[in-house]
Write a protein that holds these residues in place. Structure first.
Motif, mmCIF file in Angstrom:
data_model
loop_
_atom_site.group_PDB
_atom_site.id
_atom_site.type_symbol
_atom_site.label_atom_id
_atom_site.label_comp_id
_atom_site.label_asym_id
_atom_site.label_seq_id
_atom_site.Cartn_x
_atom_site.Cartn_y
_atom_site.Cartn_z
ATOM 1 N N SER A 42 0.814 -1.222 0.000
ATOM 2 C CA SER A 42 0.000 0.000 0.000
ATOM 3 C C SER A 42 0.844 1.268 0.000
ATOM 4 O O SER A 42 0.319 2.356 -0.213
ATOM 5 N N GLY A 43 2.138 1.127 0.247
ATOM 6 C CA GLY A 43 3.012 2.301 0.237
ATOM 7 C C GLY A 43 3.391 2.797 1.618
ATOM 8 O O GLY A 43 3.832 3.939 1.765
ATOM 9 N N GLU A 75 -8.797 -5.032 9.278
ATOM 10 C CA GLU A 75 -9.927 -4.415 9.979
ATOM 11 C C GLU A 75 -9.687 -2.907 9.920
ATOM 12 O O GLU A 75 -8.801 -2.400 10.603
ATOM 13 N N PRO A 76 -10.447 -2.192 9.074
ATOM 14 C CA PRO A 76 -10.237 -0.738 8.970
ATOM 15 C C PRO A 76 -10.398 -0.053 10.331
ATOM 16 O O PRO A 76 -10.977 -0.616 11.270
ATOM 17 N N LEU A 77 -9.887 1.152 10.422
ATOM 18 C CA LEU A 77 -10.000 1.925 11.659
ATOM 19 C C LEU A 77 -11.456 2.048 12.082
ATOM 20 O O LEU A 77 -12.332 2.327 11.256
ATOM 21 N N ASP A 78 -11.690 1.866 13.364
ATOM 22 C CA ASP A 78 -13.018 2.095 13.929
ATOM 23 C C ASP A 78 -13.171 3.583 14.245
ATOM 24 O O ASP A 78 -12.180 4.306 14.393
ATOM 25 N N ALA A 79 -14.406 4.019 14.378
ATOM 26 C CA ALA A 79 -14.691 5.443 14.620
ATOM 27 C C ALA A 79 -14.022 5.966 15.886
ATOM 28 O O ALA A 79 -13.694 7.153 15.968
ATOM 29 N N ASP A 80 -13.794 5.097 16.870
ATOM 30 C CA ASP A 80 -13.193 5.551 18.130
ATOM 31 C C ASP A 80 -11.663 5.496 18.124
ATOM 32 O O ASP A 80 -11.034 5.809 19.127
ATOM 33 N N GLU A 81 -11.069 5.145 16.993
ATOM 34 C CA GLU A 81 -9.617 5.100 16.913
ATOM 35 C C GLU A 81 -9.092 6.413 16.339
ATOM 36 O O GLU A 81 -9.648 6.944 15.384
ATOM 37 N N ARG A 82 -7.999 6.916 16.939
ATOM 38 C CA ARG A 82 -7.379 8.151 16.456
ATOM 39 C C ARG A 82 -6.675 7.871 15.141
ATOM 40 O O ARG A 82 -5.775 7.044 15.075
ATOM 41 N N GLY A 83 -7.106 8.561 14.108
ATOM 42 C CA GLY A 83 -6.446 8.408 12.833
ATOM 43 C C GLY A 83 -7.363 8.733 11.677
ATOM 44 O O GLY A 83 -8.517 9.109 11.860
ATOM 45 N N ILE A 84 -6.808 8.582 10.478
ATOM 46 C CA ILE A 84 -7.550 8.871 9.258
ATOM 47 C C ILE A 84 -7.250 7.793 8.219
ATOM 48 O O ILE A 84 -6.248 7.089 8.308
ATOM 49 N N THR A 85 -8.119 7.708 7.235
ATOM 50 C CA THR A 85 -7.932 6.796 6.109
ATOM 51 C C THR A 85 -7.780 7.625 4.847
ATOM 52 O O THR A 85 -8.531 8.571 4.624
ATOM 53 N N VAL A 86 -6.792 7.260 4.031
ATOM 54 C CA VAL A 86 -6.507 7.975 2.797
ATOM 55 C C VAL A 86 -6.422 6.967 1.667
ATOM 56 O O VAL A 86 -5.840 5.892 1.819
ATOM 57 N N ASP A 87 -6.980 7.314 0.523
ATOM 58 C CA ASP A 87 -6.916 6.478 -0.673
ATOM 59 C C ASP A 87 -5.498 6.526 -1.232
ATOM 60 O O ASP A 87 -4.949 7.608 -1.457
ATOM 61 N N VAL A 88 -4.904 5.348 -1.487
ATOM 62 C CA VAL A 88 -3.529 5.297 -1.979
ATOM 63 C C VAL A 88 -3.407 5.560 -3.472
ATOM 64 O O VAL A 88 -2.297 5.728 -3.977
ATOM 65 N N ASP A 89 -4.525 5.612 -4.161
ATOM 66 C CA ASP A 89 -4.466 5.789 -5.613
ATOM 67 C C ASP A 89 -4.302 7.263 -5.976
ATOM 68 O O ASP A 89 -5.127 7.859 -6.671
ATOM 69 N N GLN A 90 -3.238 7.861 -5.454
ATOM 70 C CA GLN A 90 -2.875 9.247 -5.723
ATOM 71 C C GLN A 90 -1.381 9.393 -5.445
ATOM 72 O O GLN A 90 -0.755 8.469 -4.933
ATOM 73 N N SER A 91 -0.832 10.526 -5.749
ATOM 74 C CA SER A 91 0.606 10.719 -5.566
ATOM 75 C C SER A 91 0.977 10.752 -4.086
ATOM 76 O O SER A 91 0.148 11.062 -3.225
ATOM 77 N N ILE A 92 2.238 10.465 -3.824
ATOM 78 C CA ILE A 92 2.755 10.532 -2.451
ATOM 79 C C ILE A 92 2.572 11.948 -1.908
ATOM 80 O O ILE A 92 2.138 12.135 -0.773
ATOM 81 N N ASP A 93 2.882 12.945 -2.717
ATOM 82 C CA ASP A 93 2.731 14.337 -2.271
ATOM 83 C C ASP A 93 1.284 14.644 -1.892
ATOM 84 O O ASP A 93 1.029 15.315 -0.888
ATOM 85 N N ALA A 94 0.329 14.151 -2.684
ATOM 86 C CA ALA A 94 -1.085 14.396 -2.375
ATOM 87 C C ALA A 94 -1.474 13.715 -1.065
ATOM 88 O O ALA A 94 -2.217 14.289 -0.258
ATOM 89 N N ILE A 95 -0.973 12.519 -0.836
ATOM 90 C CA ILE A 95 -1.260 11.810 0.417
ATOM 91 C C ILE A 95 -0.695 12.588 1.602
ATOM 92 O O ILE A 95 -1.382 12.797 2.606
#
Length: 172
Positions: free
Chosen positions: A13-14, A134-154
């Motif tokens: 995933s990078g 198991e994706p992040l649950d709502a009570d977990e600190r963090g964010i989800t980002v789509d990898v299908d973009q440039s590293i700079d955009a991420i």
């Protein structure tokens, strides 16, 4: 202050690339969880066998200790952290750790995996990685980002959302 960040996701995933870039942007240390695997884990994965929870426990403890040493100063670790209980194990070492989940389809990740020959994790284990995730649950600190973009955009999208401590976030 920067909270420690774990860049998580399935193999390919990078995580390492994004983690190193994020650490550079935030000016904090970076470590790759792959470097914390004992030789037996690497041999198992190289032979096409997925790790089980028993294999992962001491590996996650070593990663947790690295995070604990950076609880007050920050750092970025790339680590699959596929299950909630693995992330909970890391949080026991550093409660403030945040997660950046690099998410993508099996097709996108498969293409990425194919472009990195010589890695000990064979593409044949990608299916087991998605089954375990198991994706992040709502009570977990963090964010989800789509990898299908440039590293700079991420990095541009995630760094401002992950680069401050919980107190500062609450005051926004």
């Amino acid at each position: 202050m920067v909270s420690p960040i774990v860049v998580m996701g399935v193999s390919g995933s990078g995580k390492s690339t994004v983690g190193a870039a994020l650490a550079q942007r935030l000016r904090v240390p970076f470590a790759d969880a792959d470097d914390f695997h004992p030789p037996a884990n690497i041999a198992k994965m190289t032979s096409g066998q997925p790790l089980d929870d028993e294999d992962r426990h001491p590996w996650l403890e070593a990663i947790g200790e690295w995070l604990a040493d950076r609880c007050a100063t920050g750092g970025v670790m790339s680590c699959s952290a596929l299950k909630r209980r693995y992330r909970d194990q890391l949080r026991r070492h550093c409660a403030g750790v945040e997660f950046l989940h690099l998410a993508g389809t099996a097709e996108v990740i498969g293409r990425r995996q194919a472009s990195r020959p010589g890695h000990f994790m064979p593409a044949s284990l990608l299916v087991s990685q998605f089954q375990t995730l198991e994706p992040l649950d709502a009570d977990e600190r963090g964010i989800t980002v789509d990898v299908d973009q440039s590293i700079d955009a991420i990095i541009d999208a995630s760094a401002p959302r992950l680069s401050t401590d919980a107190t500062e976030k609450e005051n926004r």
